[in-house]
Design a protein around this motif. Sequence first.
Motif, short mmCIF file in Angstrom:
data_model
loop_
_atom_site.label_atom_id
_atom_site.label_comp_id
_atom_site.label_asym_id
_atom_site.label_seq_id
_atom_site.Cartn_x
_atom_site.Cartn_y
_atom_site.Cartn_z
N ARG A 1 -21.00 -24.23 -51.29
CA ARG A 1 -20.09 -25.26 -51.84
C ARG A 1 -19.25 -25.89 -50.74
O ARG A 1 -19.00 -27.09 -50.74
N LYS A 2 -18.80 -25.06 -49.81
CA LYS A 2 -17.93 -25.54 -48.73
C LYS A 2 -18.65 -26.61 -47.91
O LYS A 2 -18.12 -27.69 -47.66
N ASP A 3 -19.90 -26.31 -47.50
CA ASP A 3 -20.68 -27.27 -46.71
C ASP A 3 -20.90 -28.56 -47.49
O ASP A 3 -20.75 -29.66 -46.95
N MET A 4 -21.26 -28.41 -48.77
CA MET A 4 -21.52 -29.58 -49.61
C MET A 4 -20.27 -30.44 -49.79
O MET A 4 -20.31 -31.66 -49.66
N ASN A 5 -19.14 -29.76 -50.08
CA ASN A 5 -17.88 -30.50 -50.27
C ASN A 5 -17.50 -31.29 -49.03
O ASN A 5 -17.13 -32.47 -49.11
N GLU B 1 -13.57 -27.64 -57.82
CA GLU B 1 -13.27 -27.69 -56.38
C GLU B 1 -13.90 -28.90 -55.70
O GLU B 1 -13.46 -29.32 -54.63
N VAL B 2 -14.93 -29.50 -56.33
CA VAL B 2 -15.56 -30.70 -55.77
C VAL B 2 -14.55 -31.85 -55.76
O VAL B 2 -14.26 -32.45 -54.72
N GLY B 3 -13.99 -32.14 -56.94
CA GLY B 3 -12.99 -33.21 -57.05
C GLY B 3 -11.73 -32.89 -56.26
O GLY B 3 -11.14 -33.78 -55.64
N ALA B 4 -11.33 -31.60 -56.27
CA ALA B 4 -10.10 -31.20 -55.59
C ALA B 4 -10.20 -31.43 -54.08
O ALA B 4 -9.26 -31.92 -53.46
N HIS B 5 -11.35 -31.09 -53.51
CA HIS B 5 -11.55 -31.25 -52.06
C HIS B 5 -11.51 -32.72 -51.68
O HIS B 5 -10.85 -33.12 -50.71
N PHE B 6 -12.21 -33.55 -52.45
CA PHE B 6 -12.27 -34.99 -52.17
C PHE B 6 -10.89 -35.62 -52.34
O PHE B 6 -10.44 -36.40 -51.50
#
Length: 341
Positions: free
Chosen positions: A56-60, A99-104
Amino acid sequence: YVPPQVRKIQETLDDKKREELGRLKKMVNGLINRLSEPNLSSVSGQMEELYMANSRKDMNETLTDILMNACVTAVAMPARLMMEHVLLVSILHHNVGIEVGAHFLEAVVKKFDEFCKSDAEGKECENLLALIAHLYNFHVVHSLLIFDILKKLISAFTEKEIELILFLLKNVGFSLRKDDAMALKEVITEAQKKANTAEKKLQDQARVRFMLETMLALRNNDMRKIPGYDPEPVEKLRKLQRALVHNSSSGRETQLRVSLESLLSADRVGRWWIVGSSWSGAPMIDDKTSKAQQKLHIGKVSSKILELARKQRMNTDIRRSIFCVLMTSEDFMDAFEKLLK
């Protein structure tokens, strides 16, 4: 267990990892380049598969970098293109995890804050603000953040900020009115006060008047008074979003109710809005305050009692305080009062 922050350092040394990330970046870039409304379904499906196959980290990080490069440019981005990019983030946010939206969102807000402080001549600020506005339109973030940004812009109130306020109100004004009419009313009152005091300083009086008229139209729910306002594209894409989100009930529940201040200080105080977000590094509370709290007033206690406390291995201030209170109190009421103090 190696915390993610430390893992990052180890990974930079790893050539194989670098090669993998390069390949991943190419795949994500290819999907983003093909992104449009008709093929959004297939692109989001392939992105979900990539999320399942990679960390997930790499993808985000990869997705955020590519989207920022695509959307944050010195020229104004077409609104349609911006919406489609944000809609993809929104679908992944609902289907893969918050976490996808949160990171962006965190990356966009930090960059926005950076550009607001700088004197950049380009349209980066507008583009970043459009990203935040559409993240709100597609239910990734709560109206709380939008109101925080509006308050920040109103408190500065230069010509650049007035343009940004107008831009934000045009994009999300009526949604804000629907979500929290009272908060919007407070913001409008604040802007009117600021306009009255700053009237002499600002050269472009017409812009200020136009902003106040726009706010008045919002308060009166009069869409005709706002030139160029067209809710149709957003509504159309919202329908598409509802069709592509697996869990039909997930709308308001997955909204990130996070303030501007929390996002900007995330590196110092952690990310409470992401479940299980790791924390390593600087203490969350300033050391000085915790030390100050530990200095408890024991009052005058004989050295004999303190020596006893040491023998009983009362090795912290708070333990010594409790021990001394229990040993020197006259009765249980006295002990209770001293312990409360």
